[in-house]
Scaffold this motif. Structure first.
Motif, PDB file in Angstrom:
ATOM      1  N   ILE A  95       0.834  -1.203   0.000  1.00 45.26           N
ATOM      2  CA  ILE A  95       0.000   0.000   0.000  1.00 45.26           C
ATOM      3  C   ILE A  95       0.870   1.255   0.000  1.00 45.26           C
ATOM      4  CG2 ILE A  95      -1.664   1.339   1.358  1.00 45.26           C
ATOM      5  CD1 ILE A  95      -2.918  -1.039  -0.014  1.00 45.26           C
ATOM      6  N   ALA A  96       1.903   1.283   0.835  1.00 46.44           N
ATOM      7  CA  ALA A  96       2.772   2.459   0.928  1.00 46.44           C
ATOM      8  C   ALA A  96       3.510   2.725  -0.383  1.00 46.44           C
ATOM      9  CB  ALA A  96       3.766   2.282   2.078  1.00 46.44           C
ATOM     10  N   VAL A  97       4.014   1.682  -1.019  1.00 44.86           N
ATOM     11  CA  VAL A  97       4.760   1.855  -2.272  1.00 44.86           C
ATOM     12  C   VAL A  97       3.840   2.322  -3.399  1.00 44.86           C
ATOM     13  CG1 VAL A  97       6.016   0.617  -4.081  1.00 44.86           C
ATOM     14  CG2 VAL A  97       6.610   0.271  -1.689  1.00 44.86           C
ATOM     15  N   VAL A  98       2.679   1.701  -3.523  1.00 46.46           N
ATOM     16  CA  VAL A  98       1.749   2.075  -4.593  1.00 46.46           C
ATOM     17  C   VAL A  98       1.274   3.519  -4.417  1.00 46.46           C
ATOM     18  CG1 VAL A  98      -0.550   1.630  -5.537  1.00 46.46           C
ATOM     19  CG2 VAL A  98       1.010  -0.263  -5.119  1.00 46.46           C
ATOM     20  N   LEU A  99       0.903   3.888  -3.189  1.00 47.78           N
ATOM     21  CA  LEU A  99       0.459   5.260  -2.960  1.00 47.78           C
ATOM     22  C   LEU A  99       1.586   6.262  -3.162  1.00 47.78           C
ATOM     23  CD1 LEU A  99      -1.934   4.936   0.097  1.00 47.78           C
ATOM     24  CD2 LEU A  99      -2.529   5.421  -2.278  1.00 47.78           C
ATOM     25  N   PHE A 100       2.802   5.910  -2.771  1.00 53.13           N
ATOM     26  CA  PHE A 100       3.930   6.814  -2.963  1.00 53.13           C
ATOM     27  C   PHE A 100       4.169   7.097  -4.445  1.00 53.13           C
ATOM     28  CE2 PHE A 100       8.440   7.758  -3.552  1.00 53.13           C
ATOM     29  CZ  PHE A 100       8.603   8.804  -2.662  1.00 53.13           C
ATOM     30  N   VAL A 101       4.098   6.056  -5.262  1.00 52.40           N
ATOM     31  CA  VAL A 101       4.316   6.237  -6.704  1.00 52.40           C
ATOM     32  C   VAL A 101       3.164   7.026  -7.323  1.00 52.40           C
ATOM     33  CG1 VAL A 101       4.464   5.009  -8.905  1.00 52.40           C
ATOM     34  CG2 VAL A 101       5.775   4.213  -6.940  1.00 52.40           C
ATOM     35  N   LEU A 102       1.931   6.694  -6.966  1.00 55.97           N
ATOM     36  CA  LEU A 102       0.780   7.368  -7.568  1.00 55.97           C
ATOM     37  C   LEU A 102       0.653   8.818  -7.121  1.00 55.97           C
ATOM     38  CD1 LEU A 102      -1.955   4.602  -7.470  1.00 55.97           C
ATOM     39  CD2 LEU A 102      -0.617   5.389  -9.422  1.00 55.97           C
ATOM     40  N   LEU A 103       1.072   9.123  -5.887  1.00 51.67           N
ATOM     41  CA  LEU A 103       0.912  10.477  -5.363  1.00 51.67           C
ATOM     42  C   LEU A 103       2.171  11.320  -5.470  1.00 51.67           C
ATOM     43  CD1 LEU A 103      -1.296   9.773  -2.237  1.00 51.67           C
ATOM     44  CD2 LEU A 103      -1.968  10.836  -4.377  1.00 51.67           C
ATOM     45  N   THR A 104       3.134  10.908  -6.273  1.00 54.22           N
ATOM     46  CA  THR A 104       4.309  11.733  -6.509  1.00 54.22           C
ATOM     47  C   THR A 104       3.869  12.998  -7.240  1.00 54.22           C
ATOM     48  OG1 THR A 104       5.717   9.793  -6.662  1.00 54.22           O
ATOM     49  CG2 THR A 104       6.571  11.826  -7.623  1.00 54.22           C
ATOM     50  N   PRO A 105       4.137  14.188  -6.675  1.00 54.36           N
ATOM     51  CA  PRO A 105       3.660  15.425  -7.311  1.00 54.36           C
ATOM     52  C   PRO A 105       4.191  15.578  -8.730  1.00 54.36           C
ATOM     53  CG  PRO A 105       4.455  15.875  -5.097  1.00 54.36           C
ATOM     54  CD  PRO A 105       4.826  14.459  -5.416  1.00 54.36           C
ATOM     55  N   GLY A 106       3.279  15.801  -9.669  1.00 52.79           N
ATOM     56  CA  GLY A 106       3.648  16.020 -11.060  1.00 52.79           C
ATOM     57  C   GLY A 106       3.624  14.776 -11.920  1.00 52.79           C
ATOM     58  N   LEU A 107       3.600  13.589 -11.330  1.00 47.32           N
ATOM     59  CA  LEU A 107       3.611  12.370 -12.136  1.00 47.32           C
ATOM     60  C   LEU A 107       2.257  12.174 -12.817  1.00 47.32           C
ATOM     61  CD1 LEU A 107       5.258   9.935 -13.027  1.00 47.32           C
ATOM     62  CD2 LEU A 107       4.342   8.703 -11.071  1.00 47.32           C
ATOM     63  N   LEU A 108       1.204  11.976 -12.051  1.00 48.68           N
ATOM     64  CA  LEU A 108      -0.140  11.870 -12.616  1.00 48.68           C
ATOM     65  C   LEU A 108      -0.881  13.195 -12.532  1.00 48.68           C
ATOM     66  CD1 LEU A 108      -1.290   8.433 -11.198  1.00 48.68           C
ATOM     67  CD2 LEU A 108      -0.402   8.939 -13.459  1.00 48.68           C
ATOM     68  N   PHE A 109      -0.777  13.848 -11.377  1.00 51.17           N
ATOM     69  CA  PHE A 109      -1.431  15.135 -11.186  1.00 51.17           C
ATOM     70  C   PHE A 109      -0.660  15.937 -10.153  1.00 51.17           C
ATOM     71  CE2 PHE A 109      -3.207  12.294  -8.095  1.00 51.17           C
ATOM     72  CZ  PHE A 109      -3.330  13.048  -6.951  1.00 51.17           C
ATOM     73  N   GLN A 110      -0.958  17.232 -10.099  1.00 52.34           N
ATOM     74  CA  GLN A 110      -0.298  18.110  -9.140  1.00 52.34           C
ATOM     75  C   GLN A 110      -1.338  19.061  -8.567  1.00 52.34           C
ATOM     76  OE1 GLN A 110       2.954  20.327 -10.725  1.00 52.34           O
ATOM     77  NE2 GLN A 110       3.122  21.637  -8.947  1.00 52.34           N
ATOM     78  N   ILE A 111      -1.441  19.065  -7.243  1.00 49.14           N
ATOM     79  CA  ILE A 111      -2.346  19.974  -6.532  1.00 49.14           C
ATOM     80  C   ILE A 111      -1.511  20.780  -5.562  1.00 49.14           C
ATOM     81  CG2 ILE A 111      -4.326  20.161  -4.988  1.00 49.14           C
ATOM     82  CD1 ILE A 111      -5.170  17.395  -5.888  1.00 49.14           C
ATOM     83  N   PRO A 112      -1.464  22.058  -5.521  1.00 46.65           N
ATOM     84  CA  PRO A 112      -1.909  23.013  -6.530  1.00 46.65           C
ATOM     85  C   PRO A 112      -0.900  23.094  -7.662  1.00 46.65           C
ATOM     86  CG  PRO A 112      -0.927  24.185  -4.696  1.00 46.65           C
ATOM     87  CD  PRO A 112      -0.932  22.725  -4.335  1.00 46.65           C
ATOM     88  N   GLY A 113      -1.403  23.332  -8.847  1.00 48.59           N
ATOM     89  CA  GLY A 113      -0.534  23.456 -10.007  1.00 48.59           C
ATOM     90  C   GLY A 113       0.059  24.853 -10.111  1.00 48.59           C
ATOM     91  N   LYS A 114       0.898  25.055 -11.110  1.00 50.47           N
ATOM     92  CA  LYS A 114       1.505  26.382 -11.288  1.00 50.47           C
ATOM     93  C   LYS A 114       0.530  27.363 -11.907  1.00 50.47           C
ATOM     94  CE  LYS A 114       6.234  24.919 -11.400  1.00 50.47           C
ATOM     95  NZ  LYS A 114       7.498  25.585 -11.480  1.00 50.47           N
ATOM     96  N   ASN A 115      -0.304  26.903 -12.845  1.00 49.77           N
ATOM     97  CA  ASN A 115      -1.242  27.797 -13.523  1.00 49.77           C
ATOM     98  C   ASN A 115      -2.697  27.516 -13.167  1.00 49.77           C
ATOM     99  OD1 ASN A 115       0.929  28.986 -14.897  1.00 49.77           O
ATOM    100  ND2 ASN A 115       0.855  27.383 -16.454  1.00 49.77           N
ATOM    101  N   LYS A 116      -3.001  26.299 -12.753  1.00 51.93           N
ATOM    102  CA  LYS A 116      -4.366  25.899 -12.411  1.00 51.93           C
ATOM    103  C   LYS A 116      -4.357  25.264 -11.034  1.00 51.93           C
ATOM    104  CE  LYS A 116      -5.067  24.568 -17.207  1.00 51.93           C
ATOM    105  NZ  LYS A 116      -5.343  23.453 -18.089  1.00 51.93           N
ATOM    106  N   VAL A 117      -5.542  24.978 -10.520  1.00 54.41           N
ATOM    107  CA  VAL A 117      -5.631  24.309  -9.222  1.00 54.41           C
ATOM    108  C   VAL A 117      -5.110  22.882  -9.336  1.00 54.41           C
ATOM    109  CG1 VAL A 117      -7.202  23.549  -7.409  1.00 54.41           C
ATOM    110  CG2 VAL A 117      -7.569  25.744  -8.517  1.00 54.41           C
ATOM    111  N   VAL A 118      -5.497  22.177 -10.398  1.00 50.78           N
ATOM    112  CA  VAL A 118      -5.036  20.808 -10.644  1.00 50.78           C
ATOM    113  C   VAL A 118      -4.433  20.752 -12.038  1.00 50.78           C
ATOM    114  CG1 VAL A 118      -5.707  18.387 -10.830  1.00 50.78           C
ATOM    115  CG2 VAL A 118      -6.850  19.857  -9.178  1.00 50.78           C
TER     116      VAL A 118
END
Length: 69
Positions: free
Chosen positions: A9-32
């Motif tokens: 669980i920790a490894v999968v969530l770490f990879v999926l929640l890496t900022p900028g890989l799939l999504f980034q909250i908050p983004g540079k120009n938009k919220v997502v």
């Protein structure tokens, strides 16, 4: 028997929640932003809080266990 649930669980969530890989909250120009491959201090903080919340839910509240052997 080894309990691999927390590790998986920790490894999968770490990879999926890496900022900028799939999504980034908050983004540079938009919220997502999706697939931007950029990061910032604010997005690292937000993704860390989301990661901690999801790990807590999966490991403590639900109690995911995967046994091998």
């Amino acid at each position: 028997m080894a309990d691999w649930g927390p590790v998986l669980i920790a490894v999968v969530l770490f990879v999926l929640l890496t900022p900028g890989l799939l999504f980034q909250i908050p983004g540079k120009n938009k919220v997502v932003e999706f697939g931007s491959m950029h990061t910032s201090g604010a997005s690292i903080l937000v993704h860390t809080i989301i990661y901690f919340g999801l790990v807590t839910i999966f490991l403590i509240a639900i109690g995911v266990h995967i046994y091998t052997g």
